[in-house]
Motif scaffolding. Structure first.
Motif, PDB file in Angstrom:
ATOM      1  N   GLU A   1       0.824  -1.212   0.000  1.00 10.75           N
ATOM      2  CA  GLU A   1       0.000   0.000   0.000  1.00 10.75           C
ATOM      3  C   GLU A   1       0.858   1.262   0.000  1.00 10.75           C
ATOM      4  OE1 GLU A   1      -3.188   0.268   2.792  1.00 10.75           O
ATOM      5  OE2 GLU A   1      -4.400  -1.153   1.650  1.00 10.75           O
ATOM      6  N   ARG A   2       1.980   1.225   0.717  1.00  5.13           N
ATOM      7  CA  ARG A   2       2.834   2.414   0.733  1.00  5.13           C
ATOM      8  C   ARG A   2       3.347   2.720  -0.672  1.00  5.13           C
ATOM      9  NH1 ARG A   2       8.428   3.848   4.051  1.00  5.13           N
ATOM     10  NH2 ARG A   2       8.906   5.672   2.772  1.00  5.13           N
TER      11      ARG A   2
ATOM     12  N   TRP B   1       0.497   3.930  -2.914  1.00  2.00           N
ATOM     13  CA  TRP B   1       0.038   5.268  -2.539  1.00  2.00           C
ATOM     14  C   TRP B   1       1.008   6.337  -3.034  1.00  2.00           C
ATOM     15  CZ3 TRP B   1       1.739   9.142   0.953  1.00  2.00           C
ATOM     16  CH2 TRP B   1       0.786  10.148   1.211  1.00  2.00           C
TER      17      TRP B   1
ATOM     18  N   SER C   1      -9.108  -1.383  -2.188  1.00  2.00           N
ATOM     19  CA  SER C   1      -9.555  -1.297  -3.582  1.00  2.00           C
ATOM     20  C   SER C   1      -9.614   0.158  -4.048  1.00  2.00           C
ATOM     21  CB  SER C   1     -10.907  -1.975  -3.754  1.00  2.00           C
ATOM     22  OG  SER C   1     -11.858  -1.404  -2.894  1.00  2.00           O
ATOM     23  N   MET C   2      -9.857   1.057  -3.102  1.00  2.00           N
ATOM     24  CA  MET C   2      -9.843   2.490  -3.437  1.00  2.00           C
ATOM     25  C   MET C   2      -8.448   2.888  -3.927  1.00  2.00           C
ATOM     26  SD  MET C   2     -10.957   5.420  -0.748  1.00  2.00           S
ATOM     27  CE  MET C   2     -12.392   4.506  -0.250  1.00  2.00           C
ATOM     28  N   LEU C   3      -7.447   2.410  -3.209  1.00  2.00           N
ATOM     29  CA  LEU C   3      -6.066   2.726  -3.564  1.00  2.00           C
ATOM     30  C   LEU C   3      -5.668   2.027  -4.868  1.00  2.00           C
ATOM     31  CD1 LEU C   3      -3.353   3.995  -2.888  1.00  2.00           C
ATOM     32  CD2 LEU C   3      -2.898   2.079  -1.352  1.00  2.00           C
TER      33      LEU C   3
ATOM     34  N   MET D   1      -7.511   1.415  -7.385  1.00  2.00           N
ATOM     35  CA  MET D   1      -8.075   2.171  -8.505  1.00  2.00           C
ATOM     36  C   MET D   1      -7.257   3.436  -8.775  1.00  2.00           C
ATOM     37  SD  MET D   1     -11.984   3.470  -9.028  1.00  2.00           S
ATOM     38  CE  MET D   1     -11.848   4.846  -7.901  1.00  2.00           C
ATOM     39  N   LEU D   2      -6.839   4.127  -7.711  1.00  2.00           N
ATOM     40  CA  LEU D   2      -6.038   5.337  -7.892  1.00  2.00           C
ATOM     41  C   LEU D   2      -4.693   5.004  -8.539  1.00  2.00           C
ATOM     42  CD1 LEU D   2      -6.740   7.109  -4.465  1.00  2.00           C
ATOM     43  CD2 LEU D   2      -7.655   7.731  -6.700  1.00  2.00           C
TER      44      LEU D   2
ATOM     45  N   LEU E   1     -10.383   2.948 -16.919  1.00  2.00           N
ATOM     46  CA  LEU E   1     -11.179   2.238 -15.905  1.00  2.00           C
ATOM     47  C   LEU E   1     -11.922   1.005 -16.444  1.00  2.00           C
ATOM     48  CD1 LEU E   1     -12.554   5.053 -13.575  1.00  2.00           C
ATOM     49  CD2 LEU E   1     -10.924   3.242 -13.035  1.00  2.00           C
TER      50      LEU E   1
ATOM     51  N   TYR F   1      -9.619  -1.736 -15.969  1.00  2.00           N
ATOM     52  CA  TYR F   1      -9.517  -2.021 -14.528  1.00  2.00           C
ATOM     53  C   TYR F   1     -10.684  -2.899 -14.090  1.00  2.00           C
ATOM     54  CZ  TYR F   1      -9.713  -1.178  -9.467  1.00  2.00           C
ATOM     55  OH  TYR F   1      -9.780  -1.340  -8.098  1.00  2.00           O
ATOM     56  N   MET F   2     -11.885  -2.503 -14.489  1.00  2.00           N
ATOM     57  CA  MET F   2     -13.060  -3.269 -14.088  1.00  2.00           C
ATOM     58  C   MET F   2     -13.038  -4.677 -14.685  1.00  2.00           C
ATOM     59  SD  MET F   2     -14.684  -1.526 -11.966  1.00  2.00           S
ATOM     60  CE  MET F   2     -16.197  -2.492 -11.852  1.00  2.00           C
TER      61      MET F   2
ATOM     62  N   MET G   1     -10.714  -6.638 -12.555  1.00  2.00           N
ATOM     63  CA  MET G   1     -11.288  -6.945 -11.243  1.00  2.00           C
ATOM     64  C   MET G   1     -12.366  -8.019 -11.324  1.00  2.00           C
ATOM     65  SD  MET G   1      -9.812  -5.315  -8.781  1.00  2.00           S
ATOM     66  CE  MET G   1     -10.867  -5.054  -7.355  1.00  2.00           C
ATOM     67  N   ASN G   2     -12.934  -8.166 -12.513  1.00  2.00           N
ATOM     68  CA  ASN G   2     -14.023  -9.137 -12.669  1.00  2.00           C
ATOM     69  C   ASN G   2     -13.612 -10.375 -13.462  1.00  2.00           C
ATOM     70  OD1 ASN G   2     -16.677  -8.047 -11.486  1.00  2.00           O
ATOM     71  ND2 ASN G   2     -15.789  -6.256 -12.501  1.00  2.00           N
TER      72      ASN G   2
END
Lengths: 275, 89
Positions: free
Chosen positions: B7-8, B11, B59-61, B63-64, B76, B79-80, B83-84
């Motif tokens: 995550e670091r 981010w 998941s928010m991160l 996507m960013l 996106l 991305y989707m 993810m699917n």
């Protein structure tokens, strides 16, 4: 003495700014009219200070520091995200009252994290941008409740923080007329496989609980159930619960609800009135 | 495998146009500057957002990060799709 004169629950969906024409013209108009209604009510109630409760989205804060509850007591500007397409502008903070709320919290059980100078993300910038004009004299006090990044704050604690802020207003000697915005929600799945879905039934359950003043129904919702039924973004009802705690025994008047798939969100607008 | 160190890195890359550019040009060099295992570096380099979500990365991160290194919100749909995509095995 300062007075609490209003409360509002409203979305802070960033796509409202970054993709304004994605939904149908009818849905866009309904949402924009709802923002205008909030703006009009702020004027009618002669509000001079709005506490804006949002949550970070791993934008302002990162893995090195995730504040559970933060109040901005100094200089503020927003939004942080260039992709919103909004100009980054300074906002007026009611610094004296913000610092009183901070100190009241310190003295009465809320160990606020403090922002002395902060660039706000969309969660607080969007509601400010769409309800307060740039030449408005209305000041804001941004508050961040961690409903966005695990581990999130509890519903009960969110409510208590709202109560704590209410007590702070009631012990302030100024003459401010204060309102609160609880922002975010309703159902949405940010970055999750279901992004774009809206759980209309869940959204309406939340709105009905607020309409009849049953905040305990919201507080009793478990995070795991909310996450499963309505997505990670739905945890932002914690921001709403904070506003409900601030208002105390209150009822909600639904201004608008739109399930806007193109904005990946159930968009609810409510005005709160003390019962 | 540490979700925290992943995550670091995500981010910091998501929040810096300069780091996002470095990631695209020389991901091994950039990711080598973090306290990441070889496996973690490979996972980030692969942009396998579903696998990282399985590791409890926000998941928010994700996507960013994805938007920062894959062409903004225009990317996106891919991305989707990722993810699917049903998991292998």
């Amino acid at each position: 003495m300062a007075e609490i004169v209003g409360g509002f629950l409203l979305p802070h969906d960033p796509l409202i700014a970054s993709a304004p024409d994605a939904p149908s013209p009818e849905q866009k108009k309904a949402v924009m009219d709802a923002f205008a209604t909030v703006s009009r009510r702020i004027a009618e109630l002669k509000v001079d200070t709005v506490i804006v409760v949002g949550d970070d989205h791993y934008t302002v804060f990162g893995p090195h520091c995730i504040p559970r509850a933060l109040i901005a007591i100094g200089d503020i500007e927003g939004p942080a995200e260039p992709w919103l397409g909004l100009p980054r502008l300074p906002f007026q903070n009611n610094q004296a009252l913000a610092q009183h709320i901070m100190q009241h919290g310190f003295d009465n059980g809320v160990d606020w994290a403090i922002a002395k100078d902060i660039t706000l993300d969309h969660s607080t910038s969007i509601p400010i941008h769409y309800t307060l004009s740039q030449d408005s004299d209305v000041k804001t006090i941004p508050v961040y409740i961690n409903s966005g990044v695990e581990p999130v704050i509890s519903n009960r604690r969110s409510y208590q923080i709202g109560e704590n802020m209410r007590d702070a207003i009631n012990s302030w000697q100024g003459n401010e007329r204060v309102a609160i915005f609880g922002t975010g929600g309703l159902s949405h799945w940010v970055g999750m496989p279901q992004m774009g879905a809206v759980n209309i039934e869940w959204d309406k359950t939340v709105l009905e609980a607020i309409r009849v003043g049953d905040v305990e129904q919201l507080i009793a919702m478990t995070d795991s159930d909310v996450l499963e039924q309505s997505g990670n973004g739905a945890l932002e009802i914690k921001n709403w619960i904070t506003a409900l705690g601030f208002m105390g025994d209150c009822r909600g008047e639904i201004i608008e609800y739109q399930a806007v798939h193109e904005w990946v969100c159930g968009c609810g607008f409510v005005e709160l009135a003390v019962a | 495998m540490s979700m925290f160190s992943i995550e670091r890195a995500l981010w910091e890359i998501a929040g810096s146009r300069e780091l996002a550019g470095q990631f695209l040009q020389d991901p091994d060099s950039l990711l080598g500057s973090y306290q990441l295992s070889d496996e973690e570096q490979a996972l980030i380099k692969s942009k396998d957002v579903l696998a990282m979500a399985d590791q409890q990365v926000s998941s928010m991160l994700l996507m960013l990060f994805w938007m920062a290194v894959s062409g903004g919100d225009q990317s996106l749909p891919e991305y989707m799709q990722r993810m699917n995509t049903p998991r292998q095995g």
